[in-house]
Design a protein around this motif. Structure first.
Motif, PDB file in Angstrom:
ATOM      1  N   PHE A 110     -37.274 -21.712   2.888  1.00  0.00           N
ATOM      2  CA  PHE A 110     -37.958 -20.908   2.096  1.00  0.00           C
ATOM      3  C   PHE A 110     -38.108 -19.662   2.641  1.00  0.00           C
ATOM      4  O   PHE A 110     -37.841 -18.517   2.164  1.00  0.00           O
ATOM      5  CB  PHE A 110     -39.400 -21.711   1.491  1.00  0.00           C
ATOM      6  CG  PHE A 110     -40.171 -20.546   0.997  1.00  0.00           C
ATOM      7  CD1 PHE A 110     -39.916 -20.343  -0.395  1.00  0.00           C
ATOM      8  CD2 PHE A 110     -41.177 -19.947   1.079  1.00  0.00           C
ATOM      9  CE1 PHE A 110     -40.318 -19.525  -1.438  1.00  0.00           C
ATOM     10  CE2 PHE A 110     -41.880 -19.118   0.690  1.00  0.00           C
ATOM     11  CZ  PHE A 110     -41.621 -18.669  -0.642  1.00  0.00           C
ATOM     12  N   TRP A 141     -34.737 -17.950   3.184  1.00  0.00           N
ATOM     13  CA  TRP A 141     -34.506 -17.393   1.895  1.00  0.00           C
ATOM     14  C   TRP A 141     -35.228 -16.213   1.419  1.00  0.00           C
ATOM     15  O   TRP A 141     -34.644 -14.966   1.034  1.00  0.00           O
ATOM     16  CB  TRP A 141     -34.754 -18.499   0.713  1.00  0.00           C
ATOM     17  CG  TRP A 141     -34.432 -18.000  -0.653  1.00  0.00           C
ATOM     18  CD1 TRP A 141     -33.236 -17.925  -1.469  1.00  0.00           C
ATOM     19  CD2 TRP A 141     -35.257 -17.408  -1.414  1.00  0.00           C
ATOM     20  NE1 TRP A 141     -33.218 -17.565  -2.405  1.00  0.00           N
ATOM     21  CE2 TRP A 141     -34.606 -17.175  -2.761  1.00  0.00           C
ATOM     22  CE3 TRP A 141     -36.727 -17.187  -1.721  1.00  0.00           C
ATOM     23  CZ2 TRP A 141     -35.468 -16.666  -4.079  1.00  0.00           C
ATOM     24  CZ3 TRP A 141     -37.455 -16.813  -2.669  1.00  0.00           C
ATOM     25  CH2 TRP A 141     -36.654 -16.329  -3.739  1.00  0.00           C
ATOM     26  N   ARG A 189     -30.101 -19.787  -4.478  1.00  0.00           N
ATOM     27  CA  ARG A 189     -31.471 -20.673  -4.576  1.00  0.00           C
ATOM     28  C   ARG A 189     -31.866 -20.866  -3.389  1.00  0.00           C
ATOM     29  O   ARG A 189     -31.013 -21.092  -2.291  1.00  0.00           O
ATOM     30  CB  ARG A 189     -31.546 -21.639  -5.594  1.00  0.00           C
ATOM     31  CG  ARG A 189     -31.052 -21.427  -7.225  1.00  0.00           C
ATOM     32  CD  ARG A 189     -30.838 -22.368  -8.029  1.00  0.00           C
ATOM     33  NE  ARG A 189     -29.898 -23.406  -7.363  1.00  0.00           N
ATOM     34  CZ  ARG A 189     -30.331 -24.664  -7.114  1.00  0.00           C
ATOM     35  NH1 ARG A 189     -31.228 -25.318  -7.438  1.00  0.00           N
ATOM     36  NH2 ARG A 189     -29.445 -25.633  -6.284  1.00  0.00           N
ATOM     37  N   VAL A 190     -33.272 -21.263  -3.193  1.00  0.00           N
ATOM     38  CA  VAL A 190     -33.504 -21.904  -1.949  1.00  0.00           C
ATOM     39  C   VAL A 190     -32.963 -23.197  -1.677  1.00  0.00           C
ATOM     40  O   VAL A 190     -32.466 -23.323  -0.460  1.00  0.00           O
ATOM     41  CB  VAL A 190     -35.159 -22.064  -1.773  1.00  0.00           C
ATOM     42  CG1 VAL A 190     -35.658 -22.783  -0.522  1.00  0.00           C
ATOM     43  CG2 VAL A 190     -35.941 -21.117  -2.348  1.00  0.00           C
ATOM     44  N   PRO A 245     -39.757 -20.757  -5.890  1.00  0.00           N
ATOM     45  CA  PRO A 245     -40.100 -19.472  -5.886  1.00  0.00           C
ATOM     46  C   PRO A 245     -39.532 -18.949  -7.112  1.00  0.00           C
ATOM     47  O   PRO A 245     -39.265 -17.649  -7.368  1.00  0.00           O
ATOM     48  CB  PRO A 245     -39.457 -18.583  -4.912  1.00  0.00           C
ATOM     49  CG  PRO A 245     -38.355 -19.626  -4.650  1.00  0.00           C
ATOM     50  CD  PRO A 245     -38.634 -20.938  -5.021  1.00  0.00           C
ATOM     51  N   GLU A 246     -38.918 -19.788  -8.245  1.00  0.00           N
ATOM     52  CA  GLU A 246     -38.435 -19.371  -9.504  1.00  0.00           C
ATOM     53  C   GLU A 246     -39.090 -18.273 -10.249  1.00  0.00           C
ATOM     54  O   GLU A 246     -38.519 -17.370 -10.766  1.00  0.00           O
ATOM     55  CB  GLU A 246     -37.913 -20.736 -10.052  1.00  0.00           C
ATOM     56  CG  GLU A 246     -36.920 -20.759 -11.288  1.00  0.00           C
ATOM     57  CD  GLU A 246     -35.432 -20.149 -10.341  1.00  0.00           C
ATOM     58  OE1 GLU A 246     -34.749 -19.408 -11.252  1.00  0.00           O
ATOM     59  OE2 GLU A 246     -35.311 -20.250  -9.125  1.00  0.00           O
TER      60      GLU A 246
END
Lengths: 448, 173
Positions: free
Chosen positions: A347, A350, A365-366, B108-109
């Protein structure tokens, strides 16, 4: 400002912590320290402090610099202090290990190692505590996970105070009668305050928040969570300063620690119920590797608590204290720590890499930074090895314990390899590096 | 404290097939201090209760027959929203032109979707978003990009309502 940004030095803490874990496991694998020598021998002290101070405490400090701001939505008071703290803590740890080796007679005995270790560790933890407490003061009223962290930080101060006392007495610098008494009888109090208070409470607070966040479960602030907090605090207060008072005034230290165990057990029961609730009430049905592996850490914690209850009932605590501490430190705290690292490093990497360009260009995405099936087998090996190691300690097979430690070492190397790949963005498709996106540095975070 | 009320009956709007949310928020934005809203609707407007709670309103809802509900919203002075450093509480924000519901997205979307939306919007426009958690990593990013924001939890603490005003930082100061 409201909000949280990347903690610059958190990744550095993680790197130092993982190095200490690998060293501790390597020593255990080659048969250095317990169970080949007694628990209180300098060799065991080297391994234990590498694991608890080097690995778990640095991991927790690094994690708290990032997560206290998330818990209270306020930035960290000082973003620079963690680096000075890290330098003090790492050099303090090295001095402490040299001091233990001197006690063992491996290197020339000199009181200065333990004195230097005391000074450096007090400075390092002082910087950590000051920074986090000032940050927390601005976030009042504190949500329940942050209150666990506050109790954890208070326990850190007490653990460090006891540790310094031991170092000064064993280094031949302090010879006041009360301190000498404490140095000979205070080791279980130091261990319980450190593992249960500092690391345990902080892990509880962080796990409440992280599990709920990543599994889309309701944030817990219910009667059970507060009961866990109050009962746990009560247990700590009985243990420290209660047991210290008992040591000084001729009371029974073990009776006081037993009395602390009752509310401690209650706290664990409420915490266990809360964690079950988080998993059951989650909105996300398919959960990621970190949450799946965290369940194995919780199983290890349950096993440690069960073993402690059995040992108490059989009046065999002396015999079982090592496997209990091993399951608690390597099964629960380390297992949870490694599982959460797998998510947190991905995270943070990212966010550091793609945060500034989100919405402006396509970004991965992560989860595109990790390859869960590959990492999963290392985690499974790790937990199976921990459980076999605990069994080897219970049944007294030192050779099997060494083999288990070697398997833990291999598994941890595998996990570290995965984390390095995450940091290098090694598994992100090449299209994931559009112009303007830089690969982050390995050992710190550049974005601010 | 006595509160005076502005009346708003959204039944005709709904009967005509219109979405009343914009009208309600417009009315709320125009309320003076210590002025509340008396809303009449053909159902209990549960999502709205949460939205207005996050804007600092207490409510009192009662059924008035035929399935219709009357809700009294009073300024509570509590749950006041927080916002970016430039936030001037007395200033009127434009009505949101885009609405996102990100409550069931894992972090974190929500941040990803909000920033994607933000990049599509014109300066001066406002977006509203509902979230399950306070988006702590989003705030510095919004400020870095020159947007203003304000947000707060509803009284139950389960829904976070965020407003983002595109490129509005230069408007201040």
């Amino acid at each position: 400002m409201i909000g949280a940004s990347l903690s610059r030095w958190t990744v550095s803490y993680f790197a130092a912590a993982l190095l200490a874990l690998l060293l501790a496991l390597a020593l255990m694998a080659v048969g250095y320290g317990f169970p080949h020598v007694p628990v209180e021998s300098p060799q065991t002290l080297v391994v234990v402090h590498l694991a608890v101070l080097g690995w778990l405490s640095l991991l927790m400090c690094g994690a708290l610099f990032q997560f206290v701001p998330v818990l209270i939505a306020r930035p960290l008071y000082s973003d620079a202090a963690p680096l000075s703290a890290l330098v003090c803590l790492v050099s303090g740890l090295v001095a402490l290990l040299l001091g233990f080796l001197a006690l063992e007679g491996r290197i020339a005995a000199t009181p200065s190692f333990l004195a230097a270790a005391s000074l450096l560790l007090v400075m390092g933890f002082g910087l950590v505590l000051g920074n986090l407490l000032v940050t927390l003061l601005k976030g009042r009223p504190l949500p329940i996970p942050a209150r666990f962290v506050v109790v954890g930080l208070a326990s850190l101060a007490l653990t460090a105070a006891l540790g310094v006392t031991f170092a000064l007495v064993r280094g031949g610098i302090a010879d006041e009668e009360h301190l000498v008494e404490l140095a000979s009888a205070g080791i279980p109090i130091h261990a319980i305050t450190g593992l249960g208070g500092w690391l345990g409470f902080c892990a509880m607070g962080v796990s409440y928040k992280l599990l709920a966040m990543f599994m889309l479960a309701p944030e817990l602030d219910r009667r059970g969570s507060r009961a866990a907090l109050y009962l746990g605090t009560c247990a700590l207060l009985i243990g420290m300063p209660g047991a210290v008072v008992a040591v000084w005034f001729g009371g029974s230290r073990d009776l006081v620690l037993l009395a602390a165990g009752a509310p401690g057990l209650g706290a664990m029961a409420f915490y266990g119920r809360d964690i079950l609730h988080v998993y059951r009430a989650r909105k996300r049905r398919t959960i990621e590797l970190n949450a799946r592996m965290a369940t194995l850490a919780f199983v290890s914690l349950a096993a440690a608590v069960l073993l402690a209850v059995i040992a108490t009932l059989l009046s065999e605590m002396q015999r079982y204290s090592a496997p209990i501490a091993f399951l608690f430190a390597f099964g629960w705290l380390s297992g949870l720590g490694l599982a959460k690292l797998y998510k947190i490093v991905a995270f943070l990497t990212w966010l550091e890499c793609y945060g500034p360009v989100l919405g402006k260009m396509p970004t991965p995405r992560v989860q595109d930074l990790v390859v869960e099936p590959r990492a999963g087998k290392w985690f499974l090996l790790y937990f199976i090895a921990v459980w076999l190691g605990a069994a080897a300690l219970v049944f007294g097979y030192p050779g099997a314990f060494q083999a288990a430690a070697a398997a833990m070492l291999v598994a941890t190397l595998g996990i570290v390899g995965e984390l390095v790949r995450v940091r290098y963005l090694a598994d992100v498709p090449k299209a994931g590096m559009p112009s303007g996106v830089r690969r982050p540095p390995m050992l710190w975070s550049a974005a601010q | 404290m006595t509160t005076t009320f502005v009346d708003l009956d959204v039944r005709p709007l709904l009967a005509a097939g219109d979405e009343p949310f914009g009208k309600i928020m417009e009315t709320v934005a125009s309320l003076g201090p210590d002025v509340g809203l008396r809303l009449v609707a053909p159902f209990k407007p549960i999502p709205l209760l949460q939205v207005l709670a996050s804007r600092g309103f207490d409510y009192e809802a009662r059924e008035i027959g035929d399935g219709d509900w009357e809700v009294l919203f009073r300024p509570s002075g509590e749950h006041g929203p927080v916002g970016s450093a430039e936030e001037v509480s007395s200033e009127r924000w434009p009505e949101p032109v885009r609405h996102l519901d990100n409550r069931d997205l894992e972090p974190p979307e929500p941040m990803v979707r909000i920033l994607a939306e933000v990049e599509q919007m014109a300066p001066g426009e406002v977006m509203s978003a509902l979230l399950g958690r306070e988006p702590v990593f989003l705030f510095p990013e919004l400020e870095k990009r020159g947007h203003r924001w304000k947000g707060g939890f509803d009284s139950g603490g389960t829904t976070y309502r965020l407003l983002v005003w595109i490129n509005a930082k230069e408007r201040v100061g």
